[in-house]
Design an enzyme around this catalytic site. Structure first.
Site, PDB file in Angstrom:
ATOM      1  N   GLY B  72       0.861  -1.083   0.098  1.00 60.23           N
ATOM      2  CA  GLY B  72      -0.129  -0.045   0.054  1.00 60.23           C
ATOM      3  C   GLY B  72       0.975   1.407  -0.056  1.00 60.23           C
ATOM      4  N   GLN B  73       2.132   1.042   0.131  1.00 57.06           N
ATOM      5  CA  GLN B  73       3.068   2.356   0.163  1.00 57.06           C
ATOM      6  C   GLN B  73       2.899   3.138  -1.218  1.00 57.06           C
ATOM      7  OE1 GLN B  73       7.077   1.649   1.457  1.00 57.06           O
ATOM      8  NE2 GLN B  73       6.255  -0.248   2.577  1.00 57.06           N
ATOM      9  N   GLY B  74       2.869   4.466  -1.088  1.00 60.52           N
ATOM     10  CA  GLY B  74       2.706   5.606  -2.239  1.00 60.52           C
ATOM     11  C   GLY B  74       3.408   4.944  -3.384  1.00 60.52           C
ATOM     12  N   TYR B  76       4.432   2.175  -4.394  1.00 54.13           N
ATOM     13  CA  TYR B  76       4.243   0.907  -5.346  1.00 54.13           C
ATOM     14  C   TYR B  76       2.889   1.067  -5.572  1.00 54.13           C
ATOM     15  CZ  TYR B  76       8.383  -0.091  -2.789  1.00 54.13           C
ATOM     16  OH  TYR B  76       9.664  -0.290  -2.274  1.00 54.13           O
TER      17      TYR B  76
END
Lengths: 877, 190
Positions: B72-74, B76
């Site tokens: 969920g990291q920005g 990716y």
């Protein structure tokens, strides 16, 4: 594995490669199958193999295509099929460099790497490390550390080897894993121990002290792994080489102790290491050689091969040490393995006495046809060294070489033979006629244009000086009739040389050359027309300048000068003397390194590579203050005018122009807490010289070389050319932060005393090779001749005197007169060159050993300018 | 699919395989939710931020799920789209205690719905309003209005409040999702 087996079967049945006709686009199209659910492992595995195959065949896949295929492949993580999964790891590794966003598989790989399936863990680590860059490494660091000390050997090895690869880009992070690597060295598994030692060494590689400690530590407590021992031996060898320690070093004792190890691999490695060390005495070598001798009678062919190959190398440097093995080597001549037999014979050739040569040659010829070209080359090289060693045997060896030339063989092989014959001809005048005859015969049926032109060039140079030059004409003219254009052109040049050299043949040569004027090729026609016209003038000077001597300017320089001339239309004709001369010294060095180049020495400048001097010319032209000095005449070799390990390191290169001399100072600041600004070199002018200008180097930060120039006007009096210049480096120092390199605002003036710079006669002279010295000597004439006799009491041998004279005058020795035949007490040295301003300068020095142990020299100088003669004649005094 | 597979499925021995995509902002609890469905012996006790994606399998009462648990990291999130085309359902996890970033989640959802691979498909979307146990969390109704879920007309959707740590509300959501997917497959067959 099943898949691979099946493929193999197909291969056997079909008799061809099932992947041979793959097309990139269709394979990538097929890769879309990976997106289907549920996954068919067998089918997907087959397609993935195809993708891997085309990548490994060197097909270039675009970034978008690769990314698409890569993401399709990531979906295969759904399947738990072990074959498929391991193929996926391979796919990730192959595509990690060409696809984008490969980072997507990080978590999946981390899961496999820490998972339960041991057979996934190792490959997962390798794949993970291939997609990880320095910024991401931190996040997997913990897992890597764990994996290094894992109890499964495959996992630990994979982690260690991957760390080694990672250390190329992220040295700093990998350095932190040293404790884990340390622990892994104690592993029971031989591979893990080897890899761990490799990583440890790699981490500490730059720190010599740490490496020394590493070796001494592990050489004491015993390692289990023979591989690790081999690595340790290599590290120790490198250390000895770096320190130049020789056999006194404790490292050497360690290597020697390995000769008694129980593993053959280690013993061989140790023997090989000892043999390759530079300054070893016969006593140091003896144990290593005796070990190799034992291997010679081993039942294992690999060991026999390794031993005999190493002995072969030793024989080049220390033939005496190998003589002890002669008996074992004799036995190996009849070895079933031809490679071993060849190496054994060639080793024997090197160590054997003159009497055994005939017998060995007979033995080699019996199986020459059975060995590969590669080994035939080894044989030729051995024969070459024999020719140098036993000049009297040249007829046997020449005959053998000639019969080898007639046999089948590839280009490299034939070239080696031709080079060998040429080298022999040049070394040994007695072999000349026989050698030329063999070469003539060879070009009658030679399919290699390069070799044919080379031989024709040699014939043109050497042929005219033989007692009967006329017999070569037929061979050369045959080429004109039968060969391709390049060979025809070379043949025409060779014919012209015969014409120019031998008066009695000139008429016939002109007739032959006139026939060539009808040739279909432009180059051949042009050459023939040119030579015919030059020869018809019947002037020796003209023919020697345009036929025998060839082009002496640098080709790149000539091109630039002509381009310049066409850009600025002027009334004056183009002057050849403004073109920089080809720098002979560089060519000269190359000739010494590889004797095979000897034949090309003269043709070398024709190759249009930018020489060092052309590079300097461009650099100087880029400095506005120095751009208008005219053509650069000569650049000297760089001279260090500081010790190499001082605060500031300065090298000086002298550039001579027709009226000026430019001193180029390449400075390096080795203090990381200082920035130097406005760096100049202050020179006190010697007699008659006048320092005109200094061009400072604006800023000299740590470890970045900078250049400052000093321009001096040469003395008006043409006989004053030498001088000594005391130099001082002047600059403004600004202290700076070693880490950021930010300098303070305030600085202070400082200076640093340098060694003196000498300008010698050699700086005013460019070496030029005159192939026919006598003709050039006559051509210049006795008009400006000067003669003097000197007693060189400080020299004790002729060789030494010759070396010093050449170095001092900076002239090119001609006709191989720099080599003194052994046992002679008198010798004549011929030197040629061009003096600054384009004047020819020729020197004949007659040397004789006198009774008091010194050398007496009678020096005769001829030149086109009276001042030049004076300068050169007084230079020695 | 072979004859035996069909037979096995008909007899209920082998379950139908479907794949779902688990997306949502970072730290919303995606990996924890998936972890909950795994059999207890292969459960992961220590959940770290996912880099890229993970593939996990779990079973509900009718279907066998293959879940692509996306990071969920920005940086990716743009990689999600590579997996849109093949999935049968989407699980969108919302951190109901993080009101501040609810708009970011809405943005990501809008991008997802507008994506050409999903735009014209009637694909079921299950929303988990996760972390319902935290005091500052909002109710599922509030959550759906903040996310503008009522605007979604062409796709079946469902929201349920959940607590991934205890597993509360998770099975209810997954049951809905499997019913929807089964219906979809049935209707496609007809």
């Amino acid at each position: 594995m099943m898949m691979l087996k099946r493929d193999k079967k197909e291969e056997e049945e079909g008799g061809g490669n099932p992947f041979s006709n793959l097309e990139r686009s269709s394979v990538l199209q097929e890769a879309r199958t990976f997106n289907e659910t549920p996954i068919n492992p067998r089918k997907c595995g087959h397609i993935l193999t195809k993708v891997l195959y085309i990548i490994n065949q060197g097909e270039i896949i675009g970034s978008t295509e690769a990314t698409e295929a890569f993401f399709a492949m990531t979906k295969l993580f759904q399947s738990k099929d072990p074959i498929l999964r391991r193929l996926v790891y391979l796919g990730i590794k192959e595509m990690s460099k060409i696809a984008q966003d490969v980072i997507i598989v990080t978590s999946s790989l981390m899961k496999d790497m820490t998972g339960k399936e041991d057979q996934f863990r190792g490959p997962a680590i390798r794949a993970l490390c291939s997609i990880t860059d320095t910024s991401m490494l931190q996040s997997i660091e913990r897992y890597m550390k764990q994996a290094i000390v894992d109890k499964v050997p495959a996992v630990s090895s994979a982690a260690l080897v991957s760390s080694l690869h990672l250390s190329k880009s992220s040295q700093e992070v990998v350095k932190r894993w040293v404790n884990e690597a340390q622990e892994a060295v104690n592993s029971d598994n031989i591979m893990v121990q080897y890899h761990a030692l490799g990583l440890l060494y790699h981490i500490r590689r730059s720190d010599k002290l740490a490496v020394t400690k590493l070796v001494s530590k592990f050489s004491k407590h015993t390692l289990k792994s023979p591989y690790a021992y081999c690595l340790l031996i290599r590290i120790a060898t490198k250390l000895i080489e770096e320190e130049d320690a020789g056999s006194s070093s404790p490292m050497f004792d360690f290597i020697e102790s390995c000769l008694r190890h129980k593993s053959e691999m280690v013993i061989y490695e140790a023997a090989q290491a000892i043999v390759q060390l530079k300054n070893t005495t016969a006593k140091d070598l003896a144990p290593a050689v005796s070990v190799l001798q034992l291997f010679c009678s081993s039942p294992k062919p690999t060991l026999r091969f390794a031993a005999v190959r190493t002995l072969n190398k030793v024989a080049m440097k220390h033939p005496a040490a190998v003589t002890a093995c002669n008996l074992d080597l004799e036995n190996l001549i009849t070895d079933v393995n031809r490679s071993i037999a060849t190496l054994a014979i060639t080793t024997l050739l090197k160590t054997g006495s003159e009497t055994s040569v005939d017998r060995l040659m007979k033995q080699i010829s019996s199986f020459m046809s059975e060995i590969s070209d590669e080994f035939k080359i080894v044989v030729v090289q051995a024969i070459r060294s024999l020719c140098a060693k036993f000049p009297r045997k040249h007829s046997v060896l020449m005959n053998f070489l000639a019969s080898m030339l007639r046999d089948e063989g590839g280009f490299d092989y034939k070239r080696e033979i031709v080079d060998c014959i040429i080298a022999t001809i040049e070394e040994n005048p007695e072999a000349k006629e026989a050698g030329l005859a063999h070469l003539c015969e060879f070009i009658e049926d030679c399919e290699h244009t390069v070799l044919a032109t080379k031989i024709l060039h040699l014939l043109g140079r050497e042929g005219p000086r033989t007692p009967t030059p006329s017999k070569y004409i037929r061979f050369i003219y045959n080429r004109v009739i039968l060969e391709n254009a390049a060979v025809r052109a070379a043949a025409v040049s060779a014919l012209a040389k015969f014409g120019a050299h031998c008066e009695e043949l000139m008429h016939s040569c002109i007739v032959l050359l006139e026939r060539c004027q009808m040739d279909t090729d432009d180059e051949v026609r042009d050459r023939a027309t040119f030579y015919v016209n030059v020869l018809k003038q019947q002037q020796r000077a003209l023919s020697s300048a345009y036929i025998l001597n060839g082009l002496q300017v640098s080709v790149v320089g000539l091109e630039r000068a002509l381009h310049h001339y066409t850009l600025e239309p002027s009334e004056t004709p183009f002057d050849m003397k403004t073109v920089p001369l080809a720098t002979q010294p560089i060519v000269e060095q190359k000739v010494r390194e590889t004797p095979s180049m000897a034949g090309e020495a003269v043709s070398k400048p024709d190759k249009a590579a930018a020489t060092r001097q052309d590079v300097y010319q461009e650099q100087l032209a880029a400095v506005p203050e120095l751009a208008n000095l005219g053509a650069l005449f000569k650049s000297s070799q760089p001279v260090e005018i500081t010790e190499s390990e001082t605060e500031y390191y300065v090298q000086c290169v002298k550039h001579t122009f027709s009226n000026y001399i430019v001193f180029q100072f390449d400075c390096t600041n080795t203090l990381n807490d200082q920035v130097l600004e406005k760096v100049t070199v202050d020179m006190e002018a010697a007699d008659g010289f006048e320092v005109v200008k200094q061009i400072p180097c604006a800023s000299l930060p740590y470890n970045k070389p900078g250049t400052t120039y000093t321009l001096a006007h040469l003395p008006e009096d043409p006989t004053i050319v030498t001088g000594t210049f005391p130099c001082t480096l002047k600059f403004v120092v600004k202290d700076c932060d070693p880490n950021t390199g930010e300098p303070d605002d305030e600085g202070y003036d400082d200076e640093y005393v340098l060694e003196d710079v000498e300008v010698s006669v050699a700086d005013h002279v460019q070496k030029v090779l005159k192939p026919n010295f006598a003709a050039s000597w006559e051509e210049v004439g006795p008009e400006n001749e000067l003669e003097d006799t000197f007693a060189l009491s400080s020299m004790s041998t002729l060789e030494e005197a010759i070396k010093n004279i050449i170095q001092y005058l900076g002239l090119q020795p001609c006709e191989r007169s720099d080599k003194v035949p052994e046992g002679k007490s008198a010798h004549t040295l011929y030197l040629a060159g061009i003096y600054r301003g384009g004047h020819d300068a020729l020197v004949r020095a007659k040397l004789a050993l006198d009774s008091s142990g010194g050398v007496t020299m009678q020096l005769t100088v001829r030149s086109t300018d009276p001042h030049v003669s004076e300068v050169l004649a007084t230079a020695i005094a | 699919m072979g004859f035996f597979d069909t037979l096995a499925q008909w007899l209920g021995v082998k379950k139908r395989e479907v794949s779902v995509l688990v997306v949502g902002l970072d730290n919303s609890g995606k990996s924890t939710i998936i972890n909950h469905f795994k059999p207890s012996e292969s459960k992961n006790h220590d959940i770290v931020p996912t880099v890229g994606f993970n593939v996990e399998r779990f079973k509900s009462k009718a279907l066998a799920f293959t879940a692509f648990d996306m990071s969920g990291q920005g940086r990716y999130r743009n990689l999600w789209e590579h997996y849109y085309r093949e999935c049968h359902g989407i699980i969108f996890v919302i951190d109901s205690s993080d009101k501040l970033r609810m708009v970011v989640a809405k943005d990501e959802l809008d991008l997802l719905l507008q994506h050409p691979d999903l735009k014209n498909r009637r694909i079921p979307i299950l929303f988990f309003a996760n972390k319902m146990d935290l005091r500052e969390s909002v109710s599922s109704v509030k959550c759906s209005s903040l996310m503008g879920l009522e605007q979604i007309r062409d796709k079946p959707w469902h929201i349920c409040a959940s607590n991934a740590v205890t597993g509360e509300g998770l099975s209810e959501g997954v049951d809905w999702l499997s019913d929807q997917i089964k219906d979809l497959i049935e209707s496609r067959k007809k």
